[in-house]
Scaffold this motif. Structure first.
Motif, PDB file in Angstrom:
ATOM      1  N   MET A   2       0.833  -1.206   0.000  1.00  0.00           N
ATOM      2  CA  MET A   2       0.000   0.000   0.000  1.00  0.00           C
ATOM      3  C   MET A   2       0.866   1.254   0.000  1.00  0.00           C
ATOM      4  SD  MET A   2      -3.053  -1.018  -0.336  1.00  0.00           S
ATOM      5  CE  MET A   2      -4.144   0.321   0.079  1.00  0.00           C
ATOM      6  N   ARG A   3       1.964   1.227   0.718  1.00  0.00           N
ATOM      7  CA  ARG A   3       2.886   2.374   0.712  1.00  0.00           C
ATOM      8  C   ARG A   3       3.588   2.513  -0.629  1.00  0.00           C
ATOM      9  NH1 ARG A   3       5.117   0.461   6.149  1.00  0.00           N
ATOM     10  NH2 ARG A   3       3.677   1.426   7.603  1.00  0.00           N
ATOM     11  N   ALA A   4       3.786   1.412  -1.334  1.00  0.00           N
ATOM     12  CA  ALA A   4       4.506   1.427  -2.603  1.00  0.00           C
ATOM     13  C   ALA A   4       3.605   1.781  -3.783  1.00  0.00           C
ATOM     14  CB  ALA A   4       5.166   0.077  -2.849  1.00  0.00           C
ATOM     15  N   GLY A   5       2.399   2.186  -3.536  1.00  0.00           N
ATOM     16  CA  GLY A   5       1.523   2.585  -4.628  1.00  0.00           C
ATOM     17  C   GLY A   5       0.158   1.967  -4.599  1.00  0.00           C
ATOM     18  N   GLY A   6      -0.126   1.191  -3.587  1.00  0.00           N
ATOM     19  CA  GLY A   6      -1.438   0.559  -3.484  1.00  0.00           C
ATOM     20  C   GLY A   6      -2.560   1.571  -3.346  1.00  0.00           C
ATOM     21  N   TRP A   7      -2.296   2.676  -2.662  1.00  0.00           N
ATOM     22  CA  TRP A   7      -3.322   3.718  -2.518  1.00  0.00           C
ATOM     23  C   TRP A   7      -3.640   4.340  -3.863  1.00  0.00           C
ATOM     24  CZ3 TRP A   7      -6.185   3.271   1.395  1.00  0.00           C
ATOM     25  CH2 TRP A   7      -5.687   2.826   2.607  1.00  0.00           C
ATOM     26  N   SER A   8      -2.647   4.444  -4.723  1.00  0.00           N
ATOM     27  CA  SER A   8      -2.868   4.987  -6.060  1.00  0.00           C
ATOM     28  C   SER A   8      -3.765   4.058  -6.878  1.00  0.00           C
ATOM     29  CB  SER A   8      -1.514   5.174  -6.756  1.00  0.00           C
ATOM     30  OG  SER A   8      -1.674   5.637  -8.051  1.00  0.00           O
ATOM     31  N   VAL A   9      -3.495   2.767  -6.790  1.00  0.00           N
ATOM     32  CA  VAL A   9      -4.321   1.780  -7.495  1.00  0.00           C
ATOM     33  C   VAL A   9      -5.739   1.789  -6.927  1.00  0.00           C
ATOM     34  CG1 VAL A   9      -4.618  -0.685  -7.954  1.00  0.00           C
ATOM     35  CG2 VAL A   9      -2.358   0.321  -8.071  1.00  0.00           C
ATOM     36  N   LEU A  10      -5.846   1.848  -5.604  1.00  0.00           N
ATOM     37  CA  LEU A  10      -7.161   1.865  -4.975  1.00  0.00           C
ATOM     38  C   LEU A  10      -7.959   3.097  -5.400  1.00  0.00           C
ATOM     39  CD1 LEU A  10      -9.274   0.777  -3.028  1.00  0.00           C
ATOM     40  CD2 LEU A  10      -8.034   1.881  -1.170  1.00  0.00           C
ATOM     41  N   THR A  11      -7.316   4.238  -5.487  1.00  0.00           N
ATOM     42  CA  THR A  11      -8.003   5.466  -5.905  1.00  0.00           C
ATOM     43  C   THR A  11      -8.554   5.318  -7.314  1.00  0.00           C
ATOM     44  OG1 THR A  11      -6.562   6.804  -4.505  1.00  0.00           O
ATOM     45  CG2 THR A  11      -7.697   7.935  -6.293  1.00  0.00           C
ATOM     46  N   GLU A  12      -7.742   4.820  -8.224  1.00  0.00           N
ATOM     47  CA  GLU A  12      -8.186   4.650  -9.605  1.00  0.00           C
ATOM     48  C   GLU A  12      -9.279   3.592  -9.714  1.00  0.00           C
ATOM     49  OE1 GLU A  12      -6.186   3.924 -14.001  1.00  0.00           O
ATOM     50  OE2 GLU A  12      -4.919   3.934 -12.231  1.00  0.00           O
ATOM     51  N   LEU A  13      -9.123   2.494  -9.009  1.00  0.00           N
ATOM     52  CA  LEU A  13     -10.126   1.432  -9.039  1.00  0.00           C
ATOM     53  C   LEU A  13     -11.442   1.907  -8.442  1.00  0.00           C
ATOM     54  CD1 LEU A  13     -10.662  -1.547  -9.741  1.00  0.00           C
ATOM     55  CD2 LEU A  13      -9.937  -2.125  -7.436  1.00  0.00           C
ATOM     56  N   PHE A  14     -11.387   2.650  -7.341  1.00  0.00           N
ATOM     57  CA  PHE A  14     -12.588   3.174  -6.707  1.00  0.00           C
ATOM     58  C   PHE A  14     -13.329   4.106  -7.660  1.00  0.00           C
ATOM     59  CE2 PHE A  14     -14.787   6.090  -3.730  1.00  0.00           C
ATOM     60  CZ  PHE A  14     -15.580   5.157  -3.083  1.00  0.00           C
ATOM     61  N   ALA A  15     -12.592   4.967  -8.362  1.00  0.00           N
ATOM     62  CA  ALA A  15     -13.216   5.876  -9.331  1.00  0.00           C
ATOM     63  C   ALA A  15     -13.911   5.085 -10.440  1.00  0.00           C
ATOM     64  CB  ALA A  15     -12.174   6.818  -9.924  1.00  0.00           C
ATOM     65  N   CYS A  16     -13.253   4.045 -10.931  1.00  0.00           N
ATOM     66  CA  CYS A  16     -13.847   3.238 -11.999  1.00  0.00           C
ATOM     67  C   CYS A  16     -15.061   2.461 -11.503  1.00  0.00           C
ATOM     68  CB  CYS A  16     -12.801   2.300 -12.591  1.00  0.00           C
ATOM     69  SG  CYS A  16     -11.552   3.160 -13.547  1.00  0.00           S
ATOM     70  N   LEU A  17     -15.027   1.998 -10.257  1.00  0.00           N
ATOM     71  CA  LEU A  17     -16.196   1.315  -9.700  1.00  0.00           C
ATOM     72  C   LEU A  17     -17.367   2.278  -9.524  1.00  0.00           C
ATOM     73  CD1 LEU A  17     -14.529  -1.037  -7.068  1.00  0.00           C
ATOM     74  CD2 LEU A  17     -15.789  -1.736  -9.107  1.00  0.00           C
ATOM     75  N   LEU A  18     -17.091   3.522  -9.142  1.00  0.00           N
ATOM     76  CA  LEU A  18     -18.161   4.524  -9.064  1.00  0.00           C
ATOM     77  C   LEU A  18     -18.797   4.746 -10.432  1.00  0.00           C
ATOM     78  CD1 LEU A  18     -16.700   7.275  -6.709  1.00  0.00           C
ATOM     79  CD2 LEU A  18     -18.624   5.756  -6.262  1.00  0.00           C
ATOM     80  N   ILE A  19     -17.964   4.814 -11.451  1.00  0.00           N
ATOM     81  CA  ILE A  19     -18.471   5.011 -12.818  1.00  0.00           C
ATOM     82  C   ILE A  19     -19.292   3.799 -13.246  1.00  0.00           C
ATOM     83  CG2 ILE A  19     -17.780   5.271 -15.228  1.00  0.00           C
ATOM     84  CD1 ILE A  19     -15.349   6.889 -14.098  1.00  0.00           C
ATOM     85  N   LEU A  20     -18.799   2.597 -12.948  1.00  0.00           N
ATOM     86  CA  LEU A  20     -19.558   1.384 -13.266  1.00  0.00           C
ATOM     87  C   LEU A  20     -20.916   1.408 -12.576  1.00  0.00           C
ATOM     88  CD1 LEU A  20     -19.887  -1.534 -14.365  1.00  0.00           C
ATOM     89  CD2 LEU A  20     -18.688  -2.297 -12.301  1.00  0.00           C
ATOM     90  N   GLY A  21     -20.935   1.781 -11.308  1.00  0.00           N
ATOM     91  CA  GLY A  21     -22.198   1.851 -10.573  1.00  0.00           C
ATOM     92  C   GLY A  21     -23.159   2.861 -11.180  1.00  0.00           C
ATOM     93  N   ALA A  22     -22.654   4.023 -11.563  1.00  0.00           N
ATOM     94  CA  ALA A  22     -23.514   5.043 -12.187  1.00  0.00           C
ATOM     95  C   ALA A  22     -24.049   4.549 -13.526  1.00  0.00           C
ATOM     96  CB  ALA A  22     -22.735   6.342 -12.372  1.00  0.00           C
ATOM     97  N   TRP A  23     -23.190   3.883 -14.299  1.00  0.00           N
ATOM     98  CA  TRP A  23     -23.620   3.369 -15.607  1.00  0.00           C
ATOM     99  C   TRP A  23     -24.684   2.289 -15.421  1.00  0.00           C
ATOM    100  CZ3 TRP A  23     -22.866  -1.522 -17.944  1.00  0.00           C
ATOM    101  CH2 TRP A  23     -23.250  -1.589 -19.276  1.00  0.00           C
ATOM    102  N   LEU A  24     -24.453   1.362 -14.495  1.00  0.00           N
ATOM    103  CA  LEU A  24     -25.460   0.311 -14.251  1.00  0.00           C
ATOM    104  C   LEU A  24     -26.776   0.917 -13.768  1.00  0.00           C
ATOM    105  CD1 LEU A  24     -23.285  -2.457 -12.546  1.00  0.00           C
ATOM    106  CD2 LEU A  24     -24.394  -2.570 -14.798  1.00  0.00           C
ATOM    107  N   GLY A  25     -26.690   1.917 -12.892  1.00  0.00           N
ATOM    108  CA  GLY A  25     -27.893   2.582 -12.425  1.00  0.00           C
ATOM    109  C   GLY A  25     -28.659   3.259 -13.550  1.00  0.00           C
ATOM    110  N   ALA A  26     -27.937   3.866 -14.478  1.00  0.00           N
ATOM    111  CA  ALA A  26     -28.577   4.537 -15.606  1.00  0.00           C
ATOM    112  C   ALA A  26     -29.176   3.528 -16.582  1.00  0.00           C
ATOM    113  CB  ALA A  26     -27.574   5.436 -16.323  1.00  0.00           C
ATOM    114  N   VAL A  27     -28.487   2.437 -16.812  1.00  0.00           N
ATOM    115  CA  VAL A  27     -28.965   1.436 -17.759  1.00  0.00           C
ATOM    116  C   VAL A  27     -30.188   0.698 -17.218  1.00  0.00           C
ATOM    117  CG1 VAL A  27     -28.392  -0.766 -18.876  1.00  0.00           C
ATOM    118  CG2 VAL A  27     -26.792   1.137 -18.978  1.00  0.00           C
ATOM    119  N   PHE A  28     -30.113   0.259 -15.970  1.00  0.00           N
ATOM    120  CA  PHE A  28     -31.191  -0.554 -15.417  1.00  0.00           C
ATOM    121  C   PHE A  28     -32.243   0.255 -14.666  1.00  0.00           C
ATOM    122  CE2 PHE A  28     -27.733  -3.733 -15.725  1.00  0.00           C
ATOM    123  CZ  PHE A  28     -28.349  -4.551 -16.631  1.00  0.00           C
ATOM    124  N   GLY A  29     -31.875   1.436 -14.197  1.00  0.00           N
ATOM    125  CA  GLY A  29     -32.830   2.231 -13.436  1.00  0.00           C
ATOM    126  C   GLY A  29     -33.445   3.370 -14.230  1.00  0.00           C
ATOM    127  N   GLY A  30     -32.804   3.738 -15.311  1.00  0.00           N
ATOM    128  CA  GLY A  30     -33.292   4.903 -16.044  1.00  0.00           C
ATOM    129  C   GLY A  30     -33.895   4.519 -17.286  1.00  0.00           C
TER     130      GLY A  30
END
Length: 160
Positions: free
Chosen positions: A132-160
């Motif tokens: 995590m000190r060697a860059g894991g937080w950077s990977v987590l930040t990018e992955l979290f952002a992409c998961l948020l986008i995936l969630g918004a896209w799924l919500g728009a596709v199935f909920g909208g």
């Protein structure tokens, strides 16, 4: 937009999520490009709102990553197996505890992978902390952002 096109957009988003875990691949930009493709093919206000939100989230994630230490995961002892477990843990955490569950899921998945590899609890935590000190937080930040986008896209596709 047809079912097959939506399925292809989903596959590209999943490839982007996997690309976040592999150094050198433009995972987050694949996710953004998939949302752009969807928004251009389905010109509704909701799809454009998701695209604007995805752009803002990715730009914010890039700004946060700029402040965090650079990725030096291999030098920190991170393995491909750890990345797979961490990514899987983040995905499971994101589903079980929407949005915020990705963070403990990522760390927990990395710990599980290291615990299985090293056997001991202390050695596994030491390895996860080092990664995590060697860059894991950077990977987590990018992955979290992409998961948020995936969630918004799924919500728009199935909920909208």
């Amino acid at each position: 937009m047809g079912v097959w096109e939506l399925l292809l957009v989903g596959v590209v988003i999943l490839l982007g999520l996997a690309g976040v875990l592999v150094p050198g691949l433009p995972g987050s930009w694949l996710v953004w490009a998939a949302v752009l493709w969807w928004a251009l093919s389905d010109p509704r206000a909701l799809s454009w709102a998701v695209l604007v939100g995805a752009t803002a989230v990715l730009l914010l994630a890039q700004a946060v990553r700029f402040v965090l230490p650079p990725r030096r995961l291999r030098e920190g002892g991170a393995t491909t197996r750890m990345a797979v477990y961490a990514g899987g843990g983040a995905l499971v955490g994101f589903v079980l505890l929407p949005v915020l569950g990705a963070i403990p899921g990522f760390v927990g998945g990395a710990y599980l992978g290291e615990r299985l590899r090293l056997g001991g609890r202390g050695e596994a935590w030491t390895s996860v902390r080092t990664a995590m000190r060697a860059g894991g937080w950077s990977v987590l930040t990018e992955l979290f952002a992409c998961l948020l986008i995936l969630g918004a896209w799924l919500g728009a596709v199935f909920g909208g």
